[in-house]
Design a protein around this motif. Structure first.
Motif, PDB file in Angstrom:
ATOM      1  N   SER A   4     -36.489  32.485  60.870  1.00 53.20           N
ATOM      2  CA  SER A   4     -36.311  33.224  62.117  1.00 53.20           C
ATOM      3  C   SER A   4     -35.518  32.394  63.136  1.00 53.20           C
ATOM      4  O   SER A   4     -34.614  32.893  63.796  1.00 53.20           O
ATOM      5  CB  SER A   4     -37.687  33.563  62.654  1.00 53.20           C
ATOM      6  N   SER A   7     -31.908  32.236  62.071  1.00 50.09           N
ATOM      7  CA  SER A   7     -31.192  33.475  62.408  1.00 50.09           C
ATOM      8  C   SER A   7     -30.906  33.522  63.901  1.00 50.09           C
ATOM      9  O   SER A   7     -29.811  33.881  64.330  1.00 50.09           O
ATOM     10  CB  SER A   7     -32.026  34.695  62.023  1.00 50.09           C
ATOM     11  N   GLU A   8     -31.904  33.125  64.697  1.00 46.46           N
ATOM     12  CA  GLU A   8     -31.759  33.163  66.154  1.00 46.46           C
ATOM     13  C   GLU A   8     -30.633  32.213  66.605  1.00 46.46           C
ATOM     14  O   GLU A   8     -29.831  32.567  67.472  1.00 46.46           O
ATOM     15  CB  GLU A   8     -33.089  32.763  66.804  1.00 46.46           C
ATOM     16  N   LYS A  10     -28.097  31.392  64.933  1.00 50.21           N
ATOM     17  CA  LYS A  10     -26.807  31.981  64.557  1.00 50.21           C
ATOM     18  C   LYS A  10     -26.394  33.084  65.537  1.00 50.21           C
ATOM     19  O   LYS A  10     -25.214  33.258  65.819  1.00 50.21           O
ATOM     20  CB  LYS A  10     -26.881  32.527  63.127  1.00 50.21           C
ATOM     21  N   VAL A  11     -27.390  33.807  66.031  1.00 49.97           N
ATOM     22  CA  VAL A  11     -27.095  34.849  67.028  1.00 49.97           C
ATOM     23  C   VAL A  11     -26.562  34.191  68.311  1.00 49.97           C
ATOM     24  O   VAL A  11     -25.592  34.654  68.907  1.00 49.97           O
ATOM     25  CB  VAL A  11     -28.352  35.691  67.313  1.00 49.97           C
ATOM     26  N   TYR A  14     -23.106  33.301  67.887  1.00 52.29           N
ATOM     27  CA  TYR A  14     -22.206  34.452  68.043  1.00 52.29           C
ATOM     28  C   TYR A  14     -21.824  34.601  69.523  1.00 52.29           C
ATOM     29  O   TYR A  14     -20.657  34.764  69.864  1.00 52.29           O
ATOM     30  CB  TYR A  14     -22.902  35.717  67.530  1.00 52.29           C
TER      31      TYR A  14
END
Lengths: 511, 291
Positions: A4, A7-8, A10-11, A14
């Motif tokens: 998690s 993923s966070e 990576k966000v 972005y």
């Protein structure tokens, strides 16, 4: 959990791309870098002077972050809202993204500072300077980001950018408009170094005292206030909790606003105090850290039989105990005077021990740090500031001072051991800070790190033509009979000389 | 084996500014393309947004494979794809960056992100533009990227709001073929007011009218339902105005300089005209909206 977080991150990355791949970013970073590089010679003088002088670059950086945040926030994309579920989540990600960007820029500036730093700056001052830079850089930029996010949220069109610029402009304008008239507003609303409105005291660097902490806390609370307002507006849950928090934060800010003050030096030491004793010796057991703590033992001989004697000691200090010949006695404080009650006998020597402590942070009328004690910087000129109990009339006495401090201390007294000073002098002067030592023809010069010896020598030559300087001093300068020269700070408004001789030490005023 | 998914929408009620927008909206659907039809302002986008979890209904439930998605604390974005009517992303990032972001935020667990994205990019013919800034994309490419992000992670439910808006005829054909493919494994709920598209690709139709779902069934069923009521007559041009005053016309077609074939709704048992044999979905839809 790990997945998690991955993923966070990576966000966030972005959003980092979204922010960095913009013409606004290129312009903002180019101008910030250009202006910062133009100040490389100032870093060579002192990190603190650089932080003070480089505020224009900071303004550009704040503008970039705030406008960028406004534009990102006002564009509330449906696809993004679907994926991120709520605006508060989006706001949190924007904060984290900008925090990351600020960190990247900050790291570059730190490398720049370390590269161009004055080689005379010691490790502790370099660290303090970098921390001071980080505090200013993060707080000012996060204020900009918060304003941008808030304006972008409430006004979802280009007007939000104008509003952001206006609010940020107020933060730049208010301290300038009220400078010299209102210390509280000048300090608290200034996003940058407060010294931008006055000359920087290179010797002290920055004093991390209550005023400094309150000032920075005010900005942090401001960031939290804006974030909470956005949280309140964007997320429907736990509104009571967050409105309570908002109330606490705003109350804290008001508390700071009403309690903030910079202690100022007023020239009101009594001049007509009766002296019915003679001081023989003055021993001190001194601790100089964030506070000054002293156990001052004075051997004195009363000149007549008396029930009280009076000693001068600045009201900054709290006297905790007074003993005479190891017996606790009563005393009174008023207007920088300690009046000690005891049946003093004429010509009968007594040992008066006074235990006292206090925070020393006193500015002059233009907020220039004048008397101070910190773990790194000390400015205690004995005759101008009554930092130890002394007689109203100046006569040479024997000093024996033991000091506990992490700073390297310079004094007119002779250093006999590490942190131990002795000597016969009218006053004891202690200095520490961003000094550099140069030795020429057997004379030691303790100069601020950004001073050149040649500049001091030229200055001494100009003094020879000054009608206000005594012939005795002029002779000392001409014959070079002094063994050391220390640059220090003391107020001149009371008519003090900007150059003084204490034993073999020439004291030169920094201001 | 393809698993059949099920979407149950139960008694949805939505009010805005004291106005009732949706009242007891209920329907059930499974894999395939389900077209939600309705006039402008009927509340199609509201239903779509409620199912997408972006609007909160005053009442009602939405269940995807028996799991309530509106009450669940974490809306299952990994199971649902959404393409809004005005699909837009930040213009300064590439399509690849955005797909990568969608993959990450949906916390997809496929073994290789690169492989998944590359396959998706190839499937939607995005290779030419995928590393370019989104602001440089044509309308067609923007739409393709929009569908690509909606189907990323093989969601069980795909919500597409007004999919054909802004597409040219070629792009619409292309789009229909994408939809046909993705709807094999997912419930593809589409809101539209372009009847022609619905006729070509939808497996089921929902008609929203007066805050309710008034019809649910296939295109054929809707046509069948309207067949007994749609008549046609050949009318002289100079009699057309008077004719239109008598009946609710739904289509006019020129036969010659003086003659027009008029399709109309025969609600009151008019004795003129003949039962029409060639009834389009559009005819049936207009009948339904006027019955």
């Amino acid at each position: 959990m790990l997945q998690s977080l991955k993923s966070e991150s990576k966000v966030i990355f972005y959003y980092f791309k979204v922010t960095s791949k913009s013409i606004l970013t290129y312009i903002g970073i180019f101008l910030f870098t250009l202006l910062t590089f133009m100040r490389s010679s100032v870093v060579g003088e002192s990190i603190f002077t650089f932080i003070d002088y480089n505020y224009v670059a900071f303004i550009f950086c704040n503008l970039f972050f705030s406008v960028s945040a406004t534009q990102l926030m006002q564009k509330q994309l449906e696809s993004t809202l679907f994926l991120e579920r709520n605006l508060w989540q989006h706001v949190k990600r924007l904060y984290l993204t900008y925090f990351l960007m600020i960190t990247v820029l900050c790291s570059f500036v730190i490398i720049f500072i370390l590269f161009f730093n004055n080689p005379s700056t010691n490790y502790a001052f370099t660290l303090l300077g970098i921390i001071h830079f980080i505090v200013i850089f993060y707080s000012s930029n996060l204020v900009g980001v918060s304003i941008g996010i808030c304006a972008g949220y409430f006004i979802k069109n280009e007007l939000s950018t104008i509003l952001t610029l206006l609010i940020l402009g107020l933060f730049t304008a208010i301290p300038r408009i009220v400078a010299g008239k209102n210390d509280t507003l000048t300090a608290l609303f200034s996003l940058y170094d407060d010294h931008q409105f006055i000359m920087t005291n290179t010797l002290v660097g920055i004093l991390v005292n209550t005023s400094y902490l309150m000032d920075k806390l005010f900005l942090i609370l401001l960031i939290i206030t804006v974030a909470l307002i956005v949280r309140f507006a964007t997320y429907p849950k736990e509104k009571w909790l967050y409105s309570g928090l908002l109330l606490v934060v705003i109350s804290s800010q008001l508390l700071i606003l009403t309690n903030y003050s910079i202690p100022k030096f007023h020239y009101n030491y009594p001049t007509t105090l009766e002296q019915n004793y003679q001081i023989i010796e003055h021993n001190m057991n001194l601790t100089l850290s964030n506070k000054l703590k002293n156990q001052s033992t004075i051997s004195l001989i009363p000149l007549e039989k008396t029930d009280t004697i009076s000693l001068l000691l600045d009201d900054t200090f709290d006297v905790q105990q007074v003993r005479i010949n190891e017996q606790t006695v009563s005393y009174q404080r008023s207007n920088h005077v300690v009046t000690i009650a005891y049946p003093f006998q004429a010509q009968q020597q007594v040992e008066v021990t006074i235990q006292y402590e206090g925070t020393v942070y006193i500015a002059n009328n233009i907020n220039f740090d004048t008397f101070y004690v910190s773990p790194l910087a000390i400015n205690l000129p004995g005759d101008s500031f009554k930092w130890y109990p002394e007689a109203p009339a100046h006569t040479p006495i024997n000093f024996n001072i033991k000091i506990g401090s992490s700073a390297t201390i310079y004094s007119n007294l002779t250093q006999t051991q590490n942190f131990q000073f002795q000597g016969r002098a009218y006053s004891a002067h202690l200095f520490a800070g961003q000094y550099k030592i140069e030795e020429v023809d057997g004379i030691r010069y303790m100069l601020p790190i950004n001073y050149q010896l040649s500049t001091i020598e030229s200055y001494l030559q100009t003094i020879l033509d000054s009608p206000t300087v005594s012939e005795e001093i002029k002779k000392v300068i001409t014959d070079k009979t002094y063994q050391q020269l220390i640059v220090g700070i003391w107020p001149l408004e009371d008519g003090s000389d900007s150059i003084k001789m204490e034993g073999d030490t020439l004291l030169l005023n920094f201001i | 084996m393809i698993l059949n998914n099920q979407l149950i929408v139960e008694n949805i009620q939505y009010n805005y500014a004291k106005k009732n927008i949706l009242q007891d909206v209920s329907f059930t659907c499974s894999n395939g393309i389900i077209a939600l039809l309705g006039n402008n302002g009927a509340g199609k986008s509201t239903i779509m947004k409620i199912i997408a979890g972006m609007m909160k209904p005053a009442k009602g439930k939405v269940l995807l494979n028996n799991q309530s998605i509106l009450t669940s604390q974490n809306y299952p974005i990994h199971k649902i794809g959404y393409l809004p009517q005005d699909f837009d992303i930040y213009g300064n990032v590439s399509g690849y960056d955005f797909l990568s972001y969608v993959y990450d935020i949906k916390k997809l667990k496929q073994p290789s992100k690169k492989q998944v994205l590359d396959e998706l990019i190839a499937k939607f013919n995005l290779e030419e533009v995928i590393y370019k800034k989104f602001s440089s994309y044509s309308g067609g490419y923007k739409r393709r990227l929009g569908i690509a992000q909606a189907v990323l992670g093989e969601p069980k439910l795909i919500i597409i709001d007004e999919p054909s808006v802004g597409l040219d005829p070629i792009q619409r054909i292309e789009f229909r073929s994408y939809l046909a493919e993705i709807s094999r494994t997912a419930i593809t709920l589409i809101s539209t007011h372009i009847i022609e598209d619905v006729e070509l690709y939808s497996d089921e139709i929902l008609i929203l009218r007066e805050q309710h779902i008034q019809f649910q069934g296939s295109v054929e069923q809707l046509i069948q339902l309207s067949t007994p009521h749609i008549y046609s007559a050949n009318v002289q041009v100079d009699e057309l105005i008077a004719f239109k005053k008598k009946v609710r016309t739904i289509e006019e077609k020129r036969i010659s300089d003086t003659l027009i074939k008029v399709k109309f709704i025969n609600n009151q048992g008019e004795t003129f005209g003949n039962k029409e044999k060639e009834i389009s979905l559009e005819n049936a839809y207009v009948y339904f909206q006027n019955k």
